[in-house]
Scaffold this active site. Structure first.
Site, mmCIF file in Angstrom:
data_model
loop_
_atom_site.group_PDB
_atom_site.id
_atom_site.type_symbol
_atom_site.label_atom_id
_atom_site.label_comp_id
_atom_site.label_asym_id
_atom_site.label_seq_id
_atom_site.Cartn_x
_atom_site.Cartn_y
_atom_site.Cartn_z
ATOM 1 N N GLU A 58 46.839 39.270 47.204
ATOM 2 C CA GLU A 58 47.795 39.246 48.322
ATOM 3 C C GLU A 58 47.207 39.955 49.539
ATOM 4 O OE1 GLU A 58 50.538 37.602 48.795
ATOM 5 O OE2 GLU A 58 51.117 37.010 46.773
ATOM 6 N N TYR A 75 50.205 26.475 40.318
ATOM 7 C CA TYR A 75 50.565 27.870 40.595
ATOM 8 C C TYR A 75 52.088 28.018 40.700
ATOM 9 C CZ TYR A 75 51.176 32.293 43.016
ATOM 10 O OH TYR A 75 51.605 33.544 43.367
ATOM 11 N N TRP A 102 47.702 30.959 51.384
ATOM 12 C CA TRP A 102 47.641 31.272 49.960
ATOM 13 C C TRP A 102 46.778 30.243 49.227
ATOM 14 C CZ3 TRP A 102 47.698 35.290 47.218
ATOM 15 C CH2 TRP A 102 47.901 35.242 45.832
#
Length: 183
Positions: free
Chosen positions: A39, A17, A47
């Site tokens: 988000e 990522y 995350w």
């Protein structure tokens, strides 16, 4: 190869990522919706948790087709709440549907969500040149305020700042990171 301090080098999904996505400018509205929704789901979680569930989110959210998401009904919400592969927060699910509806209104007003979000910076990447780690700034404050005024949920300034980093409006790679660039 040096990466940003937050990357868990042992996590292949996190490294991928960081190296391939984070901070790369995105202009496609589908990508922008996906990251806006993700988000919002990340609020209060890591995350990495979201990244591990990302593929399941793509399936459940029908590849983040904004019209489909905006039309999710109670039956779909119940199905999502039963899906252990995603983050099962009724508030966040309902907010994502509402946000998709507002996303479409913004598309209609500005021609695309991309033109709306990038318009805040004159369609330029903002570089964090002082090297300090921050979680919000005047830009995220301004965008958060505007999105909230339009009725969106889970778009506080910290979430918006993370979003701006994810979509490449803000480039915050550490100075030591191999992906760091100066303006």
């Amino acid at each position: 190869m040096k990466r940003c301090f937050w990357v868990d080098e042992k996590s292949e999904i996190y490294v991928k990522y960081h190296d391939k996505e984070w901070g790369n400018p995105k202009f496609d509205d589908r990508d922008l919706l996906e990251l806006l929704i993700l988000e919002g789901f990340q609020a209060g979680l890591s995350w990495l948790t979201v990244l591990k569930k990302r593929q399941a989110f793509r399936v459940e959210y029908e590849n983040f087709d904004v019209e489909k998401v905006a039309n999710f009904d109670e039956k779909k919400i119940a199905k999502m709440l039963a899906n252990k592969e995603i983050i099962r927060s009724e508030q966040k699910i309902r907010a994502s549907i509402l946000n998709a509806k507002i996303f479409m209104k913004i598309q209609k007003e500005f021609g695309s969500f991309s033109d709306y979000i990038w318009g805040f910076t004159g369609h330029k990447v903002v570089y964090n040149s002082d090297g300090k780690v921050i979680v919000s700034n005047e830009l995220s404050d301004k965008i958060s305020k505007d999105l909230k005024k339009r009725g969106m949920k889970y778009v506080g300034t910290v979430i918006v700042y993370s979003y701006l980093q994810a979509i490449g409006v803000v480039n915050d790679h550490d100075k030591e990171c191999f992906l760091h660039k100066e303006s």
